[in-house]
Design an enzyme around this catalytic site. Structure first.
Site, PDB file in Angstrom:
ATOM      1  N   TYR A  15       0.844  -1.308   0.003  1.00 19.17           N
ATOM      2  CA  TYR A  15       0.057   0.111   0.026  1.00 19.17           C
ATOM      3  C   TYR A  15       1.006   1.239   0.091  1.00 19.17           C
ATOM      4  CZ  TYR A  15      -4.670  -1.796   0.958  1.00 19.17           C
ATOM      5  OH  TYR A  15      -5.998  -2.259   0.828  1.00 19.17           O
TER       6      TYR A  15
ATOM      7  N   LYS B  80       2.855 -15.147   2.002  1.00 17.42           N
ATOM      8  CA  LYS B  80       2.967 -15.800   0.550  1.00 17.42           C
ATOM      9  C   LYS B  80       4.742 -16.168   0.444  1.00 17.42           C
ATOM     10  CE  LYS B  80       1.714 -17.486  -3.306  1.00 17.42           C
ATOM     11  NZ  LYS B  80       0.894 -18.743  -3.479  1.00 17.42           N
TER      12      LYS B  80
ATOM     13  N   ASP C 206      -3.276 -18.139  -0.047  1.00 21.70           N
ATOM     14  CA  ASP C 206      -4.265 -18.826  -0.996  1.00 21.70           C
ATOM     15  C   ASP C 206      -4.923 -19.882  -0.006  1.00 21.70           C
ATOM     16  OD1 ASP C 206      -1.703 -20.138  -0.924  1.00 21.70           O
ATOM     17  OD2 ASP C 206      -1.763 -20.663  -3.012  1.00 21.70           O
TER      18      ASP C 206
ATOM     19  N   ASP D 277      -6.476  -6.933   4.158  1.00 27.69           N
ATOM     20  CA  ASP D 277      -7.507  -6.136   3.577  1.00 27.69           C
ATOM     21  C   ASP D 277      -8.535  -7.037   3.006  1.00 27.69           C
ATOM     22  OD1 ASP D 277      -9.278  -3.999   2.415  1.00 27.69           O
ATOM     23  OD2 ASP D 277      -8.055  -4.235   0.527  1.00 27.69           O
TER      24      ASP D 277
ATOM     25  N   ASP E 159     -12.395  -8.615   4.644  1.00 27.35           N
ATOM     26  CA  ASP E 159     -13.650  -8.907   3.817  1.00 27.35           C
ATOM     27  C   ASP E 159     -14.271 -10.184   3.861  1.00 27.35           C
ATOM     28  OD1 ASP E 159     -13.528  -6.119   3.257  1.00 27.35           O
ATOM     29  OD2 ASP E 159     -14.516  -6.037   1.373  1.00 27.35           O
TER      30      ASP E 159
HETATM   31  C1  IPM Z   1     -10.371  -0.874   4.032  1.00 30.24           C
HETATM   32  C2  IPM Z   1     -10.676  -0.405   2.763  1.00 30.24           C
HETATM   33  C3  IPM Z   1      -9.459   0.772   2.602  1.00 30.24           C
HETATM   34  C4  IPM Z   1      -8.054  -0.462   2.511  1.00 30.24           C
HETATM   35  C5  IPM Z   1      -9.626   1.554   1.466  1.00 30.24           C
HETATM   36  C6  IPM Z   1     -10.840   2.277   1.404  1.00 30.24           C
HETATM   37  C7  IPM Z   1      -8.392   2.356   1.022  1.00 30.24           C
HETATM   38  O1  IPM Z   1     -10.768  -1.398   2.010  1.00 30.24           O
HETATM   39  O2  IPM Z   1     -10.217  -0.373   5.361  1.00 30.24           O
HETATM   40  O3  IPM Z   1     -10.234  -2.189   4.261  1.00 30.24           O
HETATM   41  O4  IPM Z   1      -7.772  -0.897   1.437  1.00 30.24           O
HETATM   42  O5  IPM Z   1      -7.541  -0.419   3.597  1.00 30.24           O
HETATM   43 MG    MG Z   2     -11.043  -3.403   2.672  1.00 32.25          MG
END
Ligand code: IPM
Ligand code: MG
Length: 362
Positions: free
Chosen positions: A141, A192, A224, A248, A252
């Site tokens: 990042y 990884k 993975d 990240d 999710d």
């Molecule tokens: C998160 C979000 C952020 C990230 C974005 C909005 C930059 O997806 O906080 O998970 O990738 O860190």
């Molecule tokens: Mg995110």
């Protein structure tokens, strides 16, 4: 001096979900349970519109003088075409980096009342309680060089750099080991290392540190395989330690195990104790302003704020209990609705949390 909390609603559903957490904060202040001063600021797209920058100096200055920051979400189609350097997301990354909020804690906890809301089978997810420790201010990042450049043959090339220093790895690994120590004592470091040198070093350093934490059972997993295991048998995990980008993605994924991404809070902490608290989900522009977004991830983030930045463990617990009661009473936003439940809006969930809190505070 009274501690300051900076509130940054941001874009999309940000303002409406943050308003619910702010309502709870004001209620706690009114009840004499908390003594803090609230301030507000701009971040993301709304900050670009007002000031030309996704993280105005004024916001950063206020943030530096605050005990904690409560953030909503940033971004939306309106700013899709702004210059890459000032995209709304850059504001979020900049505040994380400027305040050195390197430790991102993302708990994926399934409230038993929501077991029907998960797309996974009940016996796979019931009892799920995972803590993802994501490195937040390094890795791909932020690595340099980065950009899009033109090659000799005229075509363009996009490039980023995955880089982790020993110290960056050590400080996030320490947070993960400490977290595992306070929980069920199991740590899975996700990398990884079979392909990427940066995470080969990551694995080596995590192994070194394990010697200091004999009570923690350490395991390594490739990203993975970890993604597969999270869906196949998520309850094998206690604490997951991973890089910025893998964290990240995995957070999710983990959110879906808990029924909805609308349920996942997060805390981003610096070594000096500063913390920023935000839901894991994004700005969801498609449902913004409709009073249907789930504010519970943000209210749960407030509970993490009470715990980590204000040392108010008891209040944090009460707030979590209040949310538990609201779910037990059957109140649901659309994302966590299942048959027989009471479907209500963003604002109404906020009201119900306050009602439940009132009954718990007497
Ligand atoms: C998160 C979000 C952020 C990230 C974005 C909005 C930059 O997806 O906080 O998970 O990738 O860190
Ligand atoms: Mg995110």
């Amino acid at each position: 001096m009274t501690k300051k909390i900076l509130i940054l609603p941001g874009d999309g559903v940000g303002p409406e979900i943050v308003a619910q957490a702010e309502k709870v904060l004001l209620f706690l202040i009114e009840q004499g349970k908390l003594s803090v001063k609230l301030e507000h600021g701009l971040i993301g797209g709304c900050a670009i519109d007002e000031t030309g920058s996704p993280l105005p100096d004024e916001t950063l200055k206020k943030a530096r003088h605050s005990a904690a920051i409560l953030m909503g979400s940033v971004g939306g189609p309106k700013w899709d075409n702004v210059d890459r350097a000032i995209r709304p997301e850059r504001g979020l990354l900049a505040i994380r980096s400027e305040l050195a909020l390197f430790a991102n804690l993302r708990p994926a906890y399934l409230f038993p009342q929501l077991v029907e809301a998960s797309t996974l089978k009940k016996d796979v997810v019931s009892g799920l309680d995972i803590m993802i420790v994501r490195e937040l201010t390094g890795g791909i990042y932020f690595g340099m060089p980065r950009g899009i450049r033109e090659l000799d043959d005229g075509q363009r090339e996009g490039f980023n750099t995955l880089v982790y220093s020993e110290n960056e790895i050590k400080r996030i690994a320490r947070v993960a080991f400490e977290t595992a120590n306070k929980r069920r004592g199991r740590l899975c470091s996700v990398d990884k290392a079979n392909v990427l040198e940066a995470t080969e070093l990551w694995r080596e350093i995590v192994n070194d540190m394990a010697k200091e934490y004999e009570a923690v059972e350490l395991q390594h997993m490739y990203i993975d395989n970890a993604s597969m295991q999270l869906v196949k048998e998520p309850k094998q995990f206690d604490v997951i330690l991973t890089t910025n980008m893998f964290g990240d993605i995995l957070s999710d994924l983990a959110s879906m195990l808990t029924g909805s991404i609308g349920m996942l809070p997060s805390a981003s902490l610096a070594e000096n104790g500063t913390g920023m608290y935000e839901p894991v989900h994004g700005s969801a522009p498609d449902i913004a302003g409709k009073n249907i977004a789930n504010p519970l991830a943000t209210i749960l983030s407030l509970s993490m704020l009470l715990r980590f930045s204000l040392g108010e463990e008891k209040l944090a617990k009460k707030l979590e209990q209040a949310i538990d009661l609201v779910l037990t009473d059957g109140f649901r936003t659309k994302d966590i609705y299942s048959k027989g439940m009471k479907s209500i809006g963003t604002n109404e969930i906020g009201d119900e949390v306050i009602k439940a809190l009132t009954s718990l505070l007497v």
